[in-house]
Write a protein that holds these residues in place. Sequence first.
Motif, mmCIF file in Angstrom:
data_model
loop_
_atom_site.group_PDB
_atom_site.id
_atom_site.type_symbol
_atom_site.label_atom_id
_atom_site.label_comp_id
_atom_site.label_asym_id
_atom_site.label_seq_id
_atom_site.Cartn_x
_atom_site.Cartn_y
_atom_site.Cartn_z
ATOM 1 N N SER A 7 0.335 -1.201 -0.051
ATOM 2 C CA SER A 7 -0.070 -0.381 0.157
ATOM 3 C C SER A 7 0.623 0.777 -0.297
ATOM 4 N N GLY A 8 0.275 2.203 -0.514
ATOM 5 C CA GLY A 8 1.031 3.707 -0.069
ATOM 6 C C GLY A 8 1.164 4.451 -1.558
ATOM 7 N N GLY A 9 0.913 3.590 -2.532
ATOM 8 C CA GLY A 9 1.505 3.961 -3.768
ATOM 9 C C GLY A 9 0.548 5.535 -4.514
ATOM 10 N N GLY A 10 0.873 6.203 -5.584
ATOM 11 C CA GLY A 10 0.369 7.228 -5.605
ATOM 12 C C GLY A 10 0.949 7.937 -6.648
ATOM 13 N N LEU A 11 0.294 9.314 -7.119
ATOM 14 C CA LEU A 11 1.207 10.285 -8.045
ATOM 15 C C LEU A 11 1.365 10.992 -7.128
ATOM 16 N N VAL A 12 3.250 11.176 -7.537
ATOM 17 C CA VAL A 12 3.210 12.750 -7.085
ATOM 18 C C VAL A 12 4.020 12.948 -8.272
ATOM 19 N N GLN A 13 4.545 14.500 -7.720
ATOM 20 C CA GLN A 13 5.536 15.365 -8.635
ATOM 21 C C GLN A 13 7.199 14.936 -8.279
ATOM 22 N N ALA A 14 7.975 15.077 -9.352
ATOM 23 C CA ALA A 14 8.877 14.834 -9.700
ATOM 24 C C ALA A 14 9.595 15.648 -7.863
ATOM 25 N N GLY A 15 10.693 15.114 -7.366
ATOM 26 C CA GLY A 15 11.219 15.492 -6.264
ATOM 27 C C GLY A 15 10.669 15.509 -4.863
ATOM 28 N N SER A 17 8.295 12.912 -2.230
ATOM 29 C CA SER A 17 8.026 11.515 -1.558
ATOM 30 C C SER A 17 6.870 10.611 -1.450
ATOM 31 N N LEU A 18 7.109 9.715 -1.360
ATOM 32 C CA LEU A 18 5.612 8.450 -0.855
ATOM 33 C C LEU A 18 7.051 7.197 0.195
ATOM 34 N N ARG A 19 5.682 7.110 0.570
ATOM 35 C CA ARG A 19 6.192 5.713 1.445
ATOM 36 C C ARG A 19 5.519 4.574 1.961
ATOM 37 N N LYS A 76 5.147 -5.692 13.722
ATOM 38 C CA LYS A 76 3.794 -5.857 12.923
ATOM 39 C C LYS A 76 3.906 -6.375 11.984
ATOM 40 N N ASN A 77 4.570 -7.572 11.658
ATOM 41 C CA ASN A 77 4.701 -7.650 10.442
ATOM 42 C C ASN A 77 4.721 -6.924 9.899
ATOM 43 N N THR A 78 5.486 -6.132 9.347
ATOM 44 C CA THR A 78 5.579 -4.403 7.807
ATOM 45 C C THR A 78 6.602 -4.645 7.606
ATOM 46 N N LEU A 79 6.558 -4.481 6.178
ATOM 47 C CA LEU A 79 8.301 -4.007 5.576
ATOM 48 C C LEU A 79 7.732 -2.521 4.741
ATOM 49 N N TYR A 80 8.956 -1.179 5.069
ATOM 50 C CA TYR A 80 8.345 -0.235 4.417
ATOM 51 C C TYR A 80 9.435 -0.242 3.543
ATOM 52 N N LEU A 81 8.462 1.104 2.317
ATOM 53 C CA LEU A 81 10.479 1.774 1.149
ATOM 54 C C LEU A 81 9.995 3.037 1.354
ATOM 55 N N GLN A 82 10.817 3.872 2.194
ATOM 56 C CA GLN A 82 10.760 5.922 2.677
ATOM 57 C C GLN A 82 11.515 6.011 1.287
ATOM 58 N N GLN A 118 0.993 0.742 -7.200
ATOM 59 C CA GLN A 118 0.969 1.793 -8.413
ATOM 60 C C GLN A 118 2.097 2.975 -7.717
ATOM 61 N N VAL A 119 3.294 3.405 -8.399
ATOM 62 C CA VAL A 119 3.624 4.831 -8.291
ATOM 63 C C VAL A 119 4.133 5.200 -9.327
ATOM 64 N N THR A 120 3.704 6.115 -9.611
ATOM 65 C CA THR A 120 3.952 7.342 -10.811
ATOM 66 C C THR A 120 4.260 8.568 -10.487
#
Length: 123
Positions: A7-15, A17-19, A76-82, A118-120
Amino acid sequence: QVQVAESGGGLVQAGESLRLSCAVSGITYRTFVMSWFRQAPGKDREFVACISWSGGVTVYADSVKGRFTISRDNAKNTLYLQMNSLKPEDTAVYYCAASVRNSGSYPSAYDYWGSGTQVTVSS
């Protein structure tokens, strides 16, 4: 039954952040090596980062080194990617994967996969 859900994907602008998060159930999470992979349209799935079962060792692809940080919470049995300083070339579906072995950057060596998020990144 093993479940891996990103979870946590989305549409962002260059520069910007997403987690990303990855919730895992049905396995002894703390004994698995965990990784993030990504796949852009028309390209092979590529390694992004991995983390040892304890979290003490992390490895990154050169393309994300210094911008992305992988971490895990075994309670929490959870992995993250900052993901910081995102670039348009980071646009892809991001997958979480689990392995009982030290599978490193080889997708075929992983035992369990999520369905991706999806990360865009727009320029």
